[in-house]
Scaffold this motif. Structure first.
Motif, short mmCIF file in Angstrom:
data_model
loop_
_atom_site.label_atom_id
_atom_site.label_comp_id
_atom_site.label_asym_id
_atom_site.label_seq_id
_atom_site.Cartn_x
_atom_site.Cartn_y
_atom_site.Cartn_z
N PHE A 158 0.37 3.94 -2.91
CA PHE A 158 -0.12 5.29 -2.64
C PHE A 158 0.97 6.35 -2.79
N LYS B 270 -4.74 9.95 4.76
CA LYS B 270 -3.89 9.06 5.54
C LYS B 270 -4.25 9.25 7.01
N ASP C 274 -3.43 15.68 6.15
CA ASP C 274 -3.57 14.24 5.92
C ASP C 274 -4.46 13.93 4.71
N LEU D 68 -9.69 10.63 -0.09
CA LEU D 68 -8.59 9.74 0.24
C LEU D 68 -7.71 10.49 1.23
N ASN E 290 0.83 -1.20 0.00
CA ASN E 290 0.00 0.00 0.00
C ASN E 290 0.86 1.25 0.00
N GLU E 291 1.95 1.23 0.75
CA GLU E 291 2.85 2.39 0.82
C GLU E 291 3.38 2.74 -0.57
N LYS F 295 -2.27 4.27 7.87
CA LYS F 295 -3.04 3.60 6.83
C LYS F 295 -3.76 4.63 5.95
N PHE F 296 -4.04 4.22 4.74
CA PHE F 296 -4.78 5.06 3.81
C PHE F 296 -6.24 4.67 3.88
N GLN G 251 0.17 9.52 -5.07
CA GLN G 251 0.46 10.89 -4.63
C GLN G 251 1.41 11.61 -5.60
#
Length: 152
Positions: free
Chosen positions: A19, A70, A106, A68, A15-16, A74-75, A23
């Motif tokens: 995302f 953070k 965030d 969306l 996920n990191e 977690k997102f 971004q």
């Protein structure tokens, strides 16, 4: 099978990393379409549906917007349902209890279009009716909890 064969393969990335790339694209001023994973936005957005995101740039958020953000590590893709002590309150449509409290820093993006996998047409979700429908759904959470307990 060879590593670089032309067969289509599914790749799993964290996920990191995913995302971080989302971004990066948003920072370039581009829109990004992402696939929703999970059921927290039921009944309006289902697992596997896609949404089109545009970068959040500090503009005023309309209540009921799908965003969306953070939250801690977690997102989350949830609905903006209120503001308290300078924090934005987010809640998943399918969630009967939990909420997230995030800072403006965030917030990553706002969703503008929903692409349901079971329909041919895209749906504009950052318009008044879809936002109000989602807020109404949020505000009847207590009734939904009662109904869920009675259904057991």
């Amino acid at each position: 099978m060879a590593e670089n064969s032309s067969d289509s393969k599914t790749r799993v990335i964290s996920n990191e990393d995913y995302f971080a790339e989302v971004q990066r694209i948003l920072r370039e001023g581009k829109e990004v379409r992402i696939r929703i994973k999970g059921n927290s936005m039921l009944p309006f957005i289902k697992n596997g549906d896609m949404v089109l995101l545009r970068a959040y740039q500090g503009q005023s958020l309309a209540l009921g917007s799908n965003i969306l953000a953070k939250d801690k590590d977690k997102f989350v893709f949830h609905r903006f349902v209120g503001k308290k002590n300078n924090q934005y309150i987010l809640a998943g449509d399918g969630n009967l209890v939990l909420r997230e409290y995030v800072e403006a820093t965030d917030i990553i993006a706002i969703a503008y279009t929903h692409y349901p996998q079971d329909k041919d047409k895209a749906v504009a979700i950052n318009r008044p009716f879809p936002r109000l429908r989602g807020l109404g759904w949020y505000h009847i959470r207590l009734l939904r909890r009662i109904a869920a307990k009675l259904a057991r």
